[in-house]
Scaffold this motif. Structure first.
Motif, PDB file in Angstrom:
ATOM      1  N   MET A   1      95.681  48.995   4.195  1.00  0.00           N
ATOM      2  CA  MET A   1      95.315  49.908   5.269  1.00  0.00           C
ATOM      3  C   MET A   1      96.468  49.954   6.268  1.00  0.00           C
ATOM      4  SD  MET A   1      91.915  49.778   7.685  1.00  0.00           S
ATOM      5  CE  MET A   1      90.799  50.273   6.416  1.00  0.00           C
ATOM      6  N   ASN A   2      96.855  51.156   6.696  1.00  0.00           N
ATOM      7  CA  ASN A   2      97.962  51.228   7.647  1.00  0.00           C
ATOM      8  C   ASN A   2      97.457  51.274   9.090  1.00  0.00           C
ATOM      9  OD1 ASN A   2      97.533  53.923   8.535  1.00  0.00           O
ATOM     10  ND2 ASN A   2      98.749  54.739   6.880  1.00  0.00           N
ATOM     11  N   TYR A   3      98.373  51.122  10.014  1.00  0.00           N
ATOM     12  CA  TYR A   3      97.989  51.032  11.423  1.00  0.00           C
ATOM     13  C   TYR A   3      97.293  52.296  11.916  1.00  0.00           C
ATOM     14  CZ  TYR A   3     101.989  53.908  12.772  1.00  0.00           C
ATOM     15  OH  TYR A   3     102.872  54.948  12.926  1.00  0.00           O
ATOM     16  N   GLN A   4      97.684  53.461  11.433  1.00  0.00           N
ATOM     17  CA  GLN A   4      97.057  54.699  11.899  1.00  0.00           C
ATOM     18  C   GLN A   4      95.587  54.757  11.507  1.00  0.00           C
ATOM     19  OE1 GLN A   4      99.955  57.479  10.315  1.00  0.00           O
ATOM     20  NE2 GLN A   4     100.686  57.905  12.378  1.00  0.00           N
ATOM     21  N   ILE A   5      95.266  54.327  10.304  1.00  0.00           N
ATOM     22  CA  ILE A   5      93.868  54.313   9.874  1.00  0.00           C
ATOM     23  C   ILE A   5      93.071  53.327  10.725  1.00  0.00           C
ATOM     24  CG2 ILE A   5      92.308  53.715   7.972  1.00  0.00           C
ATOM     25  CD1 ILE A   5      94.536  54.782   6.066  1.00  0.00           C
ATOM     26  N   LEU A   6      93.653  52.156  10.984  1.00  0.00           N
ATOM     27  CA  LEU A   6      92.964  51.175  11.829  1.00  0.00           C
ATOM     28  C   LEU A   6      92.737  51.716  13.241  1.00  0.00           C
ATOM     29  CD1 LEU A   6      94.675  47.828  10.785  1.00  0.00           C
ATOM     30  CD2 LEU A   6      92.304  48.487  10.416  1.00  0.00           C
ATOM     31  N   LEU A   7      93.734  52.397  13.790  1.00  0.00           N
ATOM     32  CA  LEU A   7      93.575  52.946  15.134  1.00  0.00           C
ATOM     33  C   LEU A   7      92.575  54.097  15.146  1.00  0.00           C
ATOM     34  CD1 LEU A   7      97.190  52.770  16.592  1.00  0.00           C
ATOM     35  CD2 LEU A   7      95.372  51.083  16.657  1.00  0.00           C
ATOM     36  N   GLU A   8      92.553  54.887  14.093  1.00  0.00           N
ATOM     37  CA  GLU A   8      91.547  55.955  13.970  1.00  0.00           C
ATOM     38  C   GLU A   8      90.140  55.347  13.926  1.00  0.00           C
ATOM     39  OE1 GLU A   8      91.692  59.228  14.127  1.00  0.00           O
ATOM     40  OE2 GLU A   8      93.822  59.654  13.811  1.00  0.00           O
ATOM     41  N   SER A   9      89.978  54.281  13.170  1.00  0.00           N
ATOM     42  CA  SER A   9      88.680  53.605  13.084  1.00  0.00           C
ATOM     43  C   SER A   9      88.269  53.059  14.445  1.00  0.00           C
ATOM     44  CB  SER A   9      88.736  52.465  12.064  1.00  0.00           C
ATOM     45  OG  SER A   9      88.985  52.961  10.781  1.00  0.00           O
ATOM     46  N   TYR A  10      89.218  52.451  15.139  1.00  0.00           N
ATOM     47  CA  TYR A  10      88.955  51.917  16.477  1.00  0.00           C
ATOM     48  C   TYR A  10      88.530  53.048  17.419  1.00  0.00           C
ATOM     49  CZ  TYR A  10      89.696  49.535  20.936  1.00  0.00           C
ATOM     50  OH  TYR A  10      89.525  49.003  22.186  1.00  0.00           O
ATOM     51  N   ALA A  11      89.234  54.160  17.362  1.00  0.00           N
ATOM     52  CA  ALA A  11      88.907  55.307  18.224  1.00  0.00           C
ATOM     53  C   ALA A  11      87.522  55.864  17.903  1.00  0.00           C
ATOM     54  CB  ALA A  11      89.966  56.403  18.075  1.00  0.00           C
ATOM     55  N   ALA A  12      87.080  55.686  16.656  1.00  0.00           N
ATOM     56  CA  ALA A  12      85.754  56.153  16.241  1.00  0.00           C
ATOM     57  C   ALA A  12      84.654  55.151  16.602  1.00  0.00           C
ATOM     58  CB  ALA A  12      85.741  56.429  14.744  1.00  0.00           C
ATOM     59  N   GLY A  13      85.045  54.041  17.235  1.00  0.00           N
ATOM     60  CA  GLY A  13      84.063  53.079  17.703  1.00  0.00           C
ATOM     61  C   GLY A  13      83.895  51.838  16.856  1.00  0.00           C
ATOM     62  N   GLU A  14      84.690  51.704  15.806  1.00  0.00           N
ATOM     63  CA  GLU A  14      84.595  50.519  14.955  1.00  0.00           C
ATOM     64  C   GLU A  14      85.387  49.368  15.565  1.00  0.00           C
ATOM     65  OE1 GLU A  14      85.380  51.241  10.789  1.00  0.00           O
ATOM     66  OE2 GLU A  14      84.597  53.282  10.987  1.00  0.00           O
ATOM     67  N   CYS A  15      84.883  48.164  15.359  1.00  0.00           N
ATOM     68  CA  CYS A  15      85.583  46.966  15.836  1.00  0.00           C
ATOM     69  C   CYS A  15      86.721  46.628  14.883  1.00  0.00           C
ATOM     70  CB  CYS A  15      84.622  45.789  15.912  1.00  0.00           C
ATOM     71  SG  CYS A  15      83.384  45.966  17.196  1.00  0.00           S
ATOM     72  N   ILE A  16      87.709  45.947  15.412  1.00  0.00           N
ATOM     73  CA  ILE A  16      88.831  45.471  14.608  1.00  0.00           C
ATOM     74  C   ILE A  16      88.589  43.988  14.345  1.00  0.00           C
ATOM     75  CG2 ILE A  16      91.324  45.080  14.576  1.00  0.00           C
ATOM     76  CD1 ILE A  16      91.629  47.490  16.421  1.00  0.00           C
ATOM     77  N   ASN A  17      88.554  43.602  13.073  1.00  0.00           N
ATOM     78  CA  ASN A  17      88.295  42.193  12.749  1.00  0.00           C
ATOM     79  C   ASN A  17      89.584  41.367  12.811  1.00  0.00           C
ATOM     80  OD1 ASN A  17      89.627  42.199  10.152  1.00  0.00           O
ATOM     81  ND2 ASN A  17      87.803  43.140   9.251  1.00  0.00           N
ATOM     82  N   LYS A  18      89.449  40.062  12.631  1.00  0.00           N
ATOM     83  CA  LYS A  18      90.592  39.158  12.754  1.00  0.00           C
ATOM     84  C   LYS A  18      91.700  39.456  11.750  1.00  0.00           C
ATOM     85  CE  LYS A  18      88.225  35.251  14.837  1.00  0.00           C
ATOM     86  NZ  LYS A  18      87.961  33.817  14.775  1.00  0.00           N
ATOM     87  N   ASP A  19      91.323  39.795  10.519  1.00  0.00           N
ATOM     88  CA  ASP A  19      92.336  40.119   9.509  1.00  0.00           C
ATOM     89  C   ASP A  19      93.105  41.380   9.894  1.00  0.00           C
ATOM     90  OD1 ASP A  19      91.691  37.923   7.936  1.00  0.00           O
ATOM     91  OD2 ASP A  19      90.274  39.067   6.701  1.00  0.00           O
TER      92      ASP A  19
END
Length: 100
Positions: free
Chosen positions: A1-19
């Protein structure tokens, strides 16, 4: 997973896990190194408005700035350590991406 997908998920309200935080930390370090050598690599281009809003940074900020802000919120550094956001601003200034 790349950083843009993670940031998109975060912006959609998902939490970011430790990994995912660990992956973002590595990617941030990599991006900070890459801006020293190339203007065509790295994530210095402007992030979309919704990403800036989720990161609580000014509209038109770079992906790199957003990414550092989100990391600072998701995994704050201990007192006395320079925030990731401050490190990014310093790196952008040092490499002439921003004007003093």
């Amino acid at each position: 997973m790349n950083y843009q997908i993670l940031l998109e998920s975060y912006a959609a309200g998902e939490c970011i896990n430790k990994d995912e935080i660990s992956l973002l930390e590595l990617e941030l370090d990599s991006q900070l190194e890459s801006i020293k050598f190339s203007r065509t690599q790295g994530c210095t281009e402007k992030a979309p408005k919704h990403i800036c809003e989720a990161a609580q940074v000014c509209e038109g900020s770079s992906w790199l700035t957003c990414f550092a802000s989100i990391l600072d919120k998701a995994n704050p550094l201990s007192l006395g350590n320079k925030s990731r956001g401050a490190k990014v601003i310093d790196a952008l200034l040092d490499n002439n991406y921003l004007m003093n």
